[in-house]
Write a protein that holds these residues in place. Structure first.
Motif, PDB file in Angstrom:
ATOM      1  N   ALA A 104     -69.492 156.531-105.249  1.00 50.18           N
ATOM      2  CA  ALA A 104     -70.582 155.577-105.045  1.00 50.18           C
ATOM      3  C   ALA A 104     -70.098 154.146-105.254  1.00 50.18           C
ATOM      4  CB  ALA A 104     -71.735 155.889-105.999  1.00 50.18           C
ATOM      5  N   ARG A 105     -69.254 153.947-106.244  1.00 52.99           N
ATOM      6  CA  ARG A 105     -68.707 152.613-106.504  1.00 52.99           C
ATOM      7  C   ARG A 105     -67.891 152.128-105.311  1.00 52.99           C
ATOM      8  NH1 ARG A 105     -68.262 147.698-107.813  1.00 52.99           N
ATOM      9  NH2 ARG A 105     -66.865 147.001-109.480  1.00 52.99           N
ATOM     10  N   GLY A 108     -69.645 150.889-101.944  1.00 52.01           N
ATOM     11  CA  GLY A 108     -70.158 149.528-101.876  1.00 52.01           C
ATOM     12  C   GLY A 108     -69.090 148.486-101.660  1.00 52.01           C
ATOM     13  N   LEU A 109     -67.842 148.930-101.505  1.00 50.04           N
ATOM     14  CA  LEU A 109     -66.720 147.999-101.327  1.00 50.04           C
ATOM     15  C   LEU A 109     -65.880 148.439-100.132  1.00 50.04           C
ATOM     16  CD1 LEU A 109     -65.617 147.863-105.091  1.00 50.04           C
ATOM     17  CD2 LEU A 109     -66.934 146.102-103.878  1.00 50.04           C
ATOM     18  N   ARG A 115     -62.208 145.123-101.806  1.00 44.91           N
ATOM     19  CA  ARG A 115     -62.216 146.298-102.685  1.00 44.91           C
ATOM     20  C   ARG A 115     -61.099 146.193-103.711  1.00 44.91           C
ATOM     21  NH1 ARG A 115     -62.001 152.630-100.816  1.00 44.91           N
ATOM     22  NH2 ARG A 115     -64.159 152.132-100.254  1.00 44.91           N
ATOM     23  N   GLU A 187     -69.702 140.069-108.567  1.00 42.09           N
ATOM     24  CA  GLU A 187     -69.220 141.371-109.040  1.00 42.09           C
ATOM     25  C   GLU A 187     -68.808 141.293-110.510  1.00 42.09           C
ATOM     26  OE1 GLU A 187     -69.116 144.335-107.680  1.00 42.09           O
ATOM     27  OE2 GLU A 187     -69.879 143.760-105.705  1.00 42.09           O
TER      28      GLU A 187
END
Length: 266
Positions: A104-105, A108-109, A115, A187
């Motif tokens: 999931a982390r 988003g990148l 990233r 972030e």
């Protein structure tokens, strides 16, 4: 268990036998429950480093950064294995590994360079600095020989990892455009909020409730709530905030605006 853990770094830590003669069964049961959690968290770190190395390759990051990230991935996999072994020797249950939060982390990148930069700044530089501070505090209070040996070994690696995070972030910083730098500021702020919620909010709740802490748990490697709070805020205020400033971000703004959506410099 993901394949990465089964390829754990081959250098092994020579573990002493545990010495639990000074502790009650209940004290041991409470303390050893932390080892499966540590193992799971270390494997999460290994998966993050693998994603970081792959993103660095796709973003054409210069050598030797991808190789360094893969090397630390193996360190973290070894930590996971050692923590699982230590827990087993002390009578803990086997750790539970779930890669869903990491997926999931990463979802988003999607952009490789962003990233890599985000994982380096938030997960490595910031995250490992906090981890180093917490592990060091736990190591300093630990007395039981097996516990102290493992925590000491992890602290040594975490200190090296957080240095890699900051130097790697500085190396990638010139590659980022202004849009990416503004997004990275957000972030960093969000990351500080997540770290605080995960690491100190439960401890603050215990302190507010006046919960008693058994010193034997610290001897077995469990941080007292007050020690956890102090170690966390020291890492953030004395180490992370000024280093974010030196990198080119606004560390104080990130910290003060960590629960706000408008945490960029704009």
């Amino acid at each position: 268990m993901p394949v990465i853990e089964m390829r754990a770094a081959r250098a092994r830590i020579d573990l002493p036998d545990p010495d639990l003669r000074s502790y009650t069964r209940e004290q041991i049961r409470f303390a050893v429950a932390s080892w499966p959690l540590r193992a799971a968290e270390e494997l999460r770190s290994a998966l993050i480093y693998r994603a970081l190395a792959q993103a660095a390759i796709r973003a054409h990051a210069p050598d030797p950064w991808p190789k360094r990230f893969f090397a630390v991935m193996r360190d973290e996999a070894r930590h996971a294995r050692v923590c699982a072994t230590t827990g087993r020797q002390l009578g803990a249950e086997a750790p539970h590994y779930d890669a869903t939060p990491v997926r999931a982390r990463l979802a988003g990148l999607p952009e490789p360079l962003f990233r890599a930069a985000t994982l380096l700044v938030v997960e490595v530089a910031m995250g490992e600095t906090i981890s180093m501070s917490l592990f060091r505090t736990g190591r300093d209070a630990a007395i039981e020989p097996l516990t102290r040996k493992v925590l000491s070994a992890i602290v040594t690696d975490e200190a090296r990892h957080q240095r890699l995070g900051w130097t790697g972030s500085a190396a990638l910083w010139p590659l980022l455009c202004e849009r990416q730098r503004i997004a990275l500021q957000r972030e960093a702020a969000k990351g500080l909020a997540v770290f605080e919620e995960q690491n100190v909010v439960p401890a603050l709740r215990l302190l507010k409730e006046g919960a008693l802490f058994d010193p034997a748990h610290a001897a077995l490697g469990v941080l007292a709530p007050s020690a956890r709070v102090d170690a966390f805020y020291y890492a953030v205020e004395k180490l992370i905030v000024p280093r974010l400033d030196r990198l080119g971000l606004d560390g104080r703004r990130a910290w003060e605006h960590r629960y706000r959506s408008d945490s960029s410099r704009a």
